[in-house]
Structures are given as structure tokens and as C-alpha cells.
Write a protein that holds these residues in place. Structure first.
Motif, short mmCIF file in Angstrom:
data_model
loop_
_atom_site.label_atom_id
_atom_site.label_comp_id
_atom_site.label_asym_id
_atom_site.label_seq_id
_atom_site.Cartn_x
_atom_site.Cartn_y
_atom_site.Cartn_z
N GLN A 94 74.17 14.51 56.85
CA GLN A 94 75.18 15.06 55.95
C GLN A 94 74.82 16.48 55.57
O GLN A 94 73.66 16.81 55.40
CB GLN A 94 75.29 14.21 54.69
N LEU A 95 75.83 17.31 55.45
CA LEU A 95 75.64 18.66 54.93
C LEU A 95 76.60 18.83 53.76
O LEU A 95 77.63 18.18 53.67
CB LEU A 95 75.87 19.71 56.01
N ARG A 96 76.22 19.74 52.87
CA ARG A 96 77.03 19.99 51.67
C ARG A 96 77.48 21.44 51.69
O ARG A 96 76.68 22.34 51.89
CB ARG A 96 76.19 19.72 50.41
N ILE A 97 78.77 21.64 51.47
CA ILE A 97 79.29 23.00 51.32
C ILE A 97 78.99 23.46 49.89
O ILE A 97 79.28 22.76 48.93
CB ILE A 97 80.79 23.06 51.64
N ILE A 98 78.38 24.63 49.77
CA ILE A 98 77.84 25.05 48.49
C ILE A 98 78.90 25.62 47.56
O ILE A 98 78.92 25.31 46.36
CB ILE A 98 76.70 26.08 48.71
N ALA A 99 79.78 26.46 48.08
CA ALA A 99 80.71 27.18 47.19
C ALA A 99 82.04 27.43 47.90
O ALA A 99 82.18 27.20 49.09
CB ALA A 99 80.09 28.49 46.73
N GLY A 100 83.00 27.92 47.11
CA GLY A 100 84.30 28.26 47.67
C GLY A 100 85.31 27.13 47.57
O GLY A 100 85.16 26.21 46.76
N GLU A 101 86.32 27.20 48.42
CA GLU A 101 87.44 26.26 48.39
C GLU A 101 86.98 24.80 48.51
O GLU A 101 87.55 23.91 47.90
CB GLU A 101 88.40 26.60 49.53
N TRP A 102 85.96 24.55 49.33
CA TRP A 102 85.51 23.17 49.58
C TRP A 102 84.18 22.89 48.88
O TRP A 102 83.40 22.06 49.35
CB TRP A 102 85.40 22.91 51.08
N ARG A 103 83.92 23.56 47.80
CA ARG A 103 82.65 23.44 47.08
C ARG A 103 82.27 21.97 46.86
O ARG A 103 83.12 21.16 46.44
CB ARG A 103 82.76 24.15 45.73
N SER A 104 81.02 21.66 47.14
CA SER A 104 80.41 20.34 46.94
C SER A 104 80.92 19.26 47.89
O SER A 104 80.51 18.10 47.78
CB SER A 104 80.58 19.86 45.49
N ARG A 105 81.81 19.62 48.84
CA ARG A 105 82.25 18.62 49.83
C ARG A 105 81.07 18.27 50.72
O ARG A 105 80.32 19.13 51.16
CB ARG A 105 83.38 19.18 50.71
N ARG A 106 80.92 16.99 51.00
CA ARG A 106 79.87 16.53 51.92
C ARG A 106 80.52 16.12 53.23
O ARG A 106 81.52 15.40 53.23
CB ARG A 106 79.09 15.37 51.30
N LEU A 107 79.95 16.59 54.32
CA LEU A 107 80.49 16.33 55.64
C LEU A 107 79.38 15.80 56.54
O LEU A 107 78.22 16.17 56.39
CB LEU A 107 81.07 17.62 56.24
N SER A 108 79.75 14.96 57.49
CA SER A 108 78.74 14.39 58.38
C SER A 108 78.57 15.28 59.62
O SER A 108 79.45 16.07 59.97
CB SER A 108 79.15 12.98 58.80
N PHE A 109 77.43 15.14 60.26
CA PHE A 109 77.20 15.75 61.56
C PHE A 109 76.40 14.77 62.39
O PHE A 109 75.67 13.94 61.84
CB PHE A 109 76.50 17.12 61.44
N PRO A 110 76.52 14.80 63.71
CA PRO A 110 75.89 13.78 64.55
C PRO A 110 74.38 13.94 64.61
O PRO A 110 73.84 15.02 64.41
CB PRO A 110 76.53 14.01 65.93
N ASP A 111 73.70 12.85 64.89
CA ASP A 111 72.26 12.86 65.09
C ASP A 111 72.00 13.24 66.54
O ASP A 111 72.15 12.42 67.44
CB ASP A 111 71.68 11.48 64.76
N ALA A 112 71.66 14.50 66.76
CA ALA A 112 71.37 14.98 68.10
C ALA A 112 70.09 15.80 68.05
O ALA A 112 69.77 16.39 67.01
CB ALA A 112 72.53 15.83 68.62
N PRO A 113 69.32 15.87 69.14
CA PRO A 113 68.05 16.60 69.13
C PRO A 113 68.25 18.04 68.68
O PRO A 113 69.11 18.75 69.19
CB PRO A 113 67.60 16.53 70.60
N GLY A 114 67.45 18.46 67.70
CA GLY A 114 67.48 19.85 67.25
C GLY A 114 68.64 20.20 66.35
O GLY A 114 68.76 21.34 65.91
N LEU A 115 69.51 19.26 66.06
CA LEU A 115 70.71 19.57 65.28
C LEU A 115 70.42 19.36 63.80
O LEU A 115 70.44 18.25 63.30
CB LEU A 115 71.86 18.67 65.73
N ARG A 116 70.12 20.46 63.12
CA ARG A 116 69.81 20.42 61.70
C ARG A 116 70.50 21.60 61.03
O ARG A 116 70.34 22.73 61.48
CB ARG A 116 68.29 20.54 61.46
#
Length: 197
Positions: free
Chosen positions: A17-39
Motif C-alpha cells: 500500500q502507498l499513501r498519497i500525502i497531499a492534494g486532491e487525494w490526500r490520505s488516500r491509500r492505494l495498493s500496488f502489486p508485490d513484484a521484485p524491486g517494486l517499492r
């Protein structure tokens, strides 16, 4: 793409999961896939970067050349970038980023699965004001990518370019007309903001 020092690690076999810090989508949490090197770039690094860029994001055209989780790309769009292009060669990352843009109902982001170097050898439709470069480490991709951005005229006259690297910014051999504006280090990752002169 992603830094190896990120604390937002995906659970083994599951999405992160990543969190958008500021702006229109502030504090929204979004998923990203588990893939090698993907951070995703860590929150505090993103916060520092966007503090540096605060006067330059709204209305900008942005390019995220090694988008990975899309953390930088989504943060820029959330904070008012007018349009953006995200590139990555990883199909799972690209599909996920497209899904996240759809979830956010964002029509201004374009996501392309491609080899970044090959893409930048093409002709730009319009120059970019802000570029994010967080390539996979130990593949010597930054010098080639930066040279193409400059030579193929992908950049606006006073464009800002953000880099993440495993070595100090002074050792990167980037175009001579780029001025180092700010730099910091988080763990083993050097991150820097450059302005095209």
C-alpha cells in the motif's frame, strides 16, 4: 520505480500500500502489486521532494519515467499537475497504475508499458516541466536516460528533474547544463533535484 530503502514494503505474496500525502487525494491509500524491486519512494522522501517542488507542480506537465508503484506520479497529479505520462516495463505495475487512475477518476494521467530508453529515443509531442527518474539500481540507466531527455528535447527550458541513485549526485555524469538544486540521502539512497539551465 522504487527505492530499496522504502519502509512501505509489500507483504510476501500480497499487495503493498502507498499513501498519497497531499492534494486532491490526500490520505488516500492505494495498493500496488508485490513484484521484485517494486517499492514506492518513502513518504518522508516524497514529502521533502514535493516541498522542494511546491511552486512548480500546479499546472505542470510531468513525466515519471520508471513509474513502478506510481507513488511520485500520483502525488504530482494529486497536487495539481495538469497532465502526466508514466512509463514502466513491468506489466503488473502498469496495469495496477491504470486501475488506480480509474479508481481516482483521473483523466489527465497516461500510462504506457514500454522500455524507457527506447521510448525516449522517439519524438516528444510536448516538453515536460517536471521529470521523475527513479530507475532500477546497478543498471547504469540514469546517464543514458538523462542524455536522451536532453538531446531529444523532452524538457521545457527550465524543467526540474528528480533523481534517485545508489551513488552521490556529483558522480552521475548528467548533462552539463543541469544545475544541482538540492540533494539528500535516506539510508543507501541519494536523491536530488536538478534544474535545466
Amino acid at each position: 520505480m522504487a527505492s530499496p530503502s522504502s519502509k512501505s514494503k509489500a507483504a510476501p505474496g500480497g499487495p503493498g500500500q502507498l499513501r498519497i500525502i497531499a492534494g486532491e487525494w490526500r490520505s488516500r491509500r492505494l495498493s500496488f502489486p508485490d513484484a521484485p524491486g517494486l517499492r514506492p519512494t518513502p513518504d518522508r522522501v516524497r514529502e521533502t521532494l514535493f516541498n522542494w517542488l511546491t511552486a512548480h507542480i500546479e499546472g505542470a506537465r510531468v513525466l515519471d519515467a520508471f513509474a513502478g508503484s506510481g507513488a511520485l506520479f500520483l502525488e504530482a497529479l494529486s497536487r495539481g499537475a495538469a497532465a502526466g505520462v508514466a512509463l514502466d516495463s513491468n506489466r503488473a505495475a502498469i496495469d495496477n497504475l491504470k486501475d488506480n487512475l480509474e479508481l481516482l477518476r483521473c483523466p489527465t494521467g497516461q500510462v504506457i508499458q514500454t522500455d524507457v530508453v527506447r521510448y525516449l529515443q522517439g519524438e516528444p509531442k510536448a516538453p515536460f516541466d517536471v521529470v521523475f527518474l527513479d530507475p532500477p539500481f546497478h543498471q547504469d540507466l540514469l546517464p543514458t536516460t538523462c542524455a536522451l531527455l536532453e538531446e531529444r528535447q523532452w524538457l521545457a527550458p527550465l524543467a526540474w528533474i528528480y533523481t534517485e541513485s545508489e551513488t552521490a549526485p556529483s558522480s552521475l555524469q548528467l548533462p552539463g547544463n543541469w544545475r544541482l538544486h538540492r540533494e539528500k540521502k535516506a539510508g543507501q539512497v541519494h536523491y536530488a533535484l536538478w534544474q535545466r539551465g
